[in-house]
Enzyme design. Sequence first.
Site, short mmCIF file in Angstrom:
data_model
loop_
_atom_site.label_atom_id
_atom_site.label_comp_id
_atom_site.label_asym_id
_atom_site.label_seq_id
_atom_site.Cartn_x
_atom_site.Cartn_y
_atom_site.Cartn_z
N GLU A 77 0.84 -1.20 0.00
CA GLU A 77 0.00 0.00 0.00
C GLU A 77 0.88 1.26 0.00
OE1 GLU A 77 -3.36 0.76 -0.01
OE2 GLU A 77 -2.71 2.85 0.09
N ASP A 136 17.37 -7.03 -1.23
CA ASP A 136 18.03 -6.39 -2.39
C ASP A 136 19.26 -5.56 -1.98
OD1 ASP A 136 15.83 -7.43 -3.63
OD2 ASP A 136 14.78 -5.53 -3.85
N ARG A 171 26.73 -29.28 -18.65
CA ARG A 171 25.79 -28.26 -19.14
C ARG A 171 26.21 -26.86 -18.70
NH1 ARG A 171 20.39 -31.49 -17.15
NH2 ARG A 171 19.92 -32.49 -19.14
N MET A 178 17.14 -12.68 -7.34
CA MET A 178 16.33 -11.46 -7.12
C MET A 178 17.22 -10.24 -6.85
SD MET A 178 13.02 -12.38 -4.84
CE MET A 178 11.46 -12.80 -5.60
N TYR A 265 11.08 -16.72 -4.71
CA TYR A 265 10.74 -16.32 -3.34
C TYR A 265 11.41 -17.15 -2.25
CZ TYR A 265 7.66 -13.21 -5.68
OH TYR A 265 7.20 -12.20 -6.48
N ARG A 268 13.51 -15.18 -0.05
CA ARG A 268 12.96 -14.28 0.97
C ARG A 268 12.42 -15.03 2.19
NH1 ARG A 268 9.31 -10.15 -2.41
NH2 ARG A 268 7.75 -10.81 -0.92
O1 F6P Z 1 12.37 -6.20 -2.82
C1 F6P Z 1 12.43 -7.54 -2.61
C2 F6P Z 1 11.95 -8.28 -3.80
O2 F6P Z 1 11.94 -9.66 -3.48
C3 F6P Z 1 12.72 -8.04 -5.09
O3 F6P Z 1 13.94 -8.72 -5.10
C4 F6P Z 1 11.71 -8.49 -6.11
O4 F6P Z 1 11.94 -7.84 -7.34
C5 F6P Z 1 10.42 -8.04 -5.51
O5 F6P Z 1 10.62 -7.93 -4.12
C6 F6P Z 1 9.26 -8.96 -5.73
O6 F6P Z 1 8.12 -8.31 -5.27
P1 F6P Z 1 6.70 -8.93 -4.94
O7 F6P Z 1 6.76 -9.46 -3.54
O8 F6P Z 1 5.77 -7.78 -5.03
O9 F6P Z 1 6.45 -10.01 -5.94
#
Ligand code: F6P
Length: 345
Positions: A77, A136, A171, A178, A265, A268
């Site tokens: 948001e 990031d 290969r 990310m 993801y 993260r």
């Molecule tokens: O900012 C963190 C991040 O994971 C970036 O590396 C990536 O581009 C973005 O968020 C992905 O965003 P969202 O969670 O909106 O898909």
Amino acid sequence: MGKPQRIGILSAGGDCPGINAAIRGVGKTAIVRYGMEVVGIASGFSGLLNKEYQELPESALSGILTLGGTILGTSREKPFKKSSSDGLNKPKIIKKNYKELGLDCLVCIGGNGTQKTANLLAEIGLNVIGIPKTIDNDVFGTDFTFGFDSALNIATDAIDRLHTTANSHKRIMVIEIMGHNAGWLTLYAGLAGGGDVILLPELELDTKAINRYLLDRAYKKKPYSIVVVAEGIERPKEFISAADYIASMIESGTRIETRKTILGYIQRGGSPSPMDRILATRFGSHAVELIAKEHYGRMVINKNGQTSSIPLDEVAGKTRLVPVDHSLIAKARALDICMGDKCDV
Ligand code: F6P
């Protein structure tokens, strides 16, 4: 106005490991050291618009240090975004809710977008402190954000694993990392994982030179190659992902069997690394020291290994990209790693 007694805290933008450690750092320092009350705002700035919140007593902060994600939830948001079609004056609503919740300060944990919003909130009269987080590592003004080290560990482990399967099949393996428009995570993970080619958004790509480099490796009997590419590299519109583009460019240019992995993801998720727990704890605790001194409108930073802070208006609207003359880029070149721009053999 008396000493600050009641503070709000929210996490906004993409999540990352270490947010809960920062919430704990803020909360415990505020409650135990300063006797403040802490209010957790749900889902970033949405929670402030909808008045979704919970009181955070000290007991709510136990057991969260090692937890990934954010106990408060998050959202993207952006209350100051002009295109908002619902006709609401969101900044005004937020200001009203901030007052109704009895807050003396709002702590905003987030990346660049969040710090920009935090600065705008400071401009309309709220007391705000920013805490930078993101995998990031691209928040302006700080050497490191928490989340980065955890993601680096995950990305490095993934690259390590690609080496063995790449070797078995002879290969080329392309792995997409990310980082939005910044190449920090790719640069660090590429180096730590022994990537042969590391492609950053900050450097121009010469696709012919990349293919020549990879063919030369094959010619020198190197059995396989690892290409680490940042998600944010420039590419033709028809390619949805950076990995798609680079893998197809390499396979058609070298005729060597190429596979791609998009880590996504996974980077993260999960528990923060010890370094991120420490950085987040330092940031959280320092944020409360600033509040106690009523030094508002600032973002906590890590500069040359020290925790300090800078004015939010110095951060707002800026992104910290990898400088093209960064020492790690020079070191990579010295090791004959192809950085995509000039890797002629
Ligand atoms: O900012 C963190 C991040 O994971 C970036 O590396 C990536 O581009 C973005 O968020 C992905 O965003 P969202 O969670 O909106 O898909």
